[in-house]
Design an enzyme around this catalytic site. Structure first.
Site, PDB file in Angstrom:
ATOM      1  N   CYS A 172     -25.103 -45.414  59.532  1.00 38.23           N
ATOM      2  CA  CYS A 172     -26.298 -46.207  59.807  1.00 38.23           C
ATOM      3  C   CYS A 172     -26.517 -47.143  58.607  1.00 38.23           C
ATOM      4  O   CYS A 172     -25.864 -46.983  57.565  1.00 38.23           O
ATOM      5  CB  CYS A 172     -27.505 -45.292  60.013  1.00 38.23           C
ATOM      6  SG  CYS A 172     -28.126 -44.517  58.497  1.00 38.23           S
ATOM      7  N   CYS A 203     -27.169 -45.285  55.255  1.00 38.34           N
ATOM      8  CA  CYS A 203     -25.990 -44.628  54.693  1.00 38.34           C
ATOM      9  C   CYS A 203     -24.960 -45.639  54.208  1.00 38.34           C
ATOM     10  O   CYS A 203     -24.326 -45.432  53.174  1.00 38.34           O
ATOM     11  CB  CYS A 203     -25.393 -43.678  55.716  1.00 38.34           C
ATOM     12  SG  CYS A 203     -26.493 -42.288  56.103  1.00 38.34           S
ATOM     13  N   GLU A 222     -23.592 -38.705  55.329  1.00 35.04           N
ATOM     14  CA  GLU A 222     -23.005 -39.822  54.580  1.00 35.04           C
ATOM     15  C   GLU A 222     -23.841 -40.148  53.339  1.00 35.04           C
ATOM     16  O   GLU A 222     -23.291 -40.458  52.281  1.00 35.04           O
ATOM     17  CB  GLU A 222     -22.898 -41.071  55.478  1.00 35.04           C
ATOM     18  CG  GLU A 222     -22.154 -40.848  56.771  1.00 35.04           C
ATOM     19  CD  GLU A 222     -23.038 -40.347  57.914  1.00 35.04           C
ATOM     20  OE1 GLU A 222     -22.509 -40.245  59.027  1.00 35.04           O
ATOM     21  OE2 GLU A 222     -24.232 -40.066  57.697  1.00 35.04           O
ATOM     22  N   HIS A 253     -28.884 -37.381  56.174  1.00 35.32           N
ATOM     23  CA  HIS A 253     -27.613 -37.684  56.832  1.00 35.32           C
ATOM     24  C   HIS A 253     -26.462 -37.265  55.915  1.00 35.32           C
ATOM     25  O   HIS A 253     -26.560 -37.401  54.693  1.00 35.32           O
ATOM     26  CB  HIS A 253     -27.495 -39.178  57.113  1.00 35.32           C
ATOM     27  CG  HIS A 253     -28.507 -39.709  58.070  1.00 35.32           C
ATOM     28  ND1 HIS A 253     -28.433 -40.983  58.570  1.00 35.32           N
ATOM     29  CD2 HIS A 253     -29.612 -39.155  58.627  1.00 35.32           C
ATOM     30  CE1 HIS A 253     -29.443 -41.206  59.391  1.00 35.32           C
ATOM     31  NE2 HIS A 253     -30.181 -40.109  59.435  1.00 35.32           N
TER      32      HIS A 253
END
Length: 158
Positions: A85, A88, A57, A55
């Site tokens: 999420c 992250c 992030e 991801h």
């Protein structure tokens, strides 16, 4: 509250999300900005290769841990197309990054997926502050969130 000067970073995050979708990934993009307004790093989702932890992030949290002092991390802001999420958000909290501004929320994403009959993600969708209490968080951003909605609709063929 989202300030006028921040929209360029949010628009860049949405553009990165579209770039991710065009590359076969889920539409998420993020930008790390210094306290002085300099874009320090940016990334997009890269999960298509099979590693669901790729991801943007999370990548920005790792980049910040390796390149910024604790003070610079705390003063930085992450602008992102979608609310972090839990994985992250935890990475963000562990490395001591500052404020998060997101375009669309996990609540919105969950509602969209339910409307389309798409299964929810395998990890609970929690608000950032449930994972990192006390962190400054702003979002969603009306208007821009509809752009993110359109990207997710495209992803799911709806």
């Amino acid at each position: 509250m989202v300030y006028d000067h921040e929209y360029r970073y949010l628009e860049r995050a949405v553009a990165l999300a579209e770039e991710a979708l065009n590359a076969g990934d889920e539409p998420f993009g993020s930008v790390l900005v210094s306290a002085q307004g300099e874009i320090l790093a940016e990334d997009r989702n890269r999960i298509a290769g099979g590693d669901a932890t790729q991801h943007p992030e999370f990548a920005l949290a790792r980049w910040a841990a390796n390149h910024l002092s604790p003070e610079a991390r705390a003063a930085a802001t992450v602008y992102t197309s979608g609310e972090h999420c839990p994985m992250c958000a935890a990475a963000h909290g562990w490395v001591g990054l500052g404020r998060i501004v997101y375009v669309s929320s996990t609540k919105q994403l969950g509602q969209w997926l339910a409307e389309w009959g798409v299964a929810p993600p395998p990890v609970a969708t929690l608000p950032i502050n449930d994972v990192v209490p006390g962190l400054a968080v702003d979002g969603p951003v009306p208007g821009l969130d509809e752009q993110v909605h359109a990207l997710h609709r495209r992803l799911h063929g709806k």
